[in-house]
Scaffold this motif. Sequence first.
Motif: not given
Length: 168
Positions: A33-44, A50-52, A58-67
């Motif tokens: 869960l802490a790793l997913a929190f880090t991934f969300f922050s990096i997506a922000g 300006n890299a939407p 980042q959210v789909l692959i790392y935060t979603g799939a990997i987590s």
Amino acid sequence: MSGEFIAFFVLSVMAIGGAVFMINMQRVMHMALALAFTFFSIAGIYLLLNAPFLAVIQVLIYTGAISILMLFGIMLTKHRYEEKSAVARWQGVIGFIGVACFLGVLMWTIYRTPLLSGQGNPKDFGIHQLGAAVFKEYAIPFEVASILLLVALVGAVILAKREENECS
């Protein structure tokens, strides 16, 4: 101080905090869960740059799939909690020296690498060209990778069920 600087500061502190929590947590579930929190922050941070597309990936692959994959792996396996052995002081010193040397080599390499001075046109390569390349030129490797991941997931479930039946 601009709002962008404040947002970057908050997101970077959240990313570093999530990484530190991930390292220092005791339970594997809390680490994921802490790793997913880090991934969300990096997506922000990607959004601030300006890299939407990268933020969404980042959210789909790392935060979603990997987590989620990590959480499934944690839930499908049995964990035995063992006492952690105390780290000797000399091991910490050697580790710190190793990390400092690695940082020095990394910084030396970064500063010695020449930067490209030519200006690139952002319209030469964008999301449309990336999508065309993935679905025209690299469609078969993309599908093979997805099938390989699916086979690995099914194999992990079968192995977990077989271990459960043997233990019963």
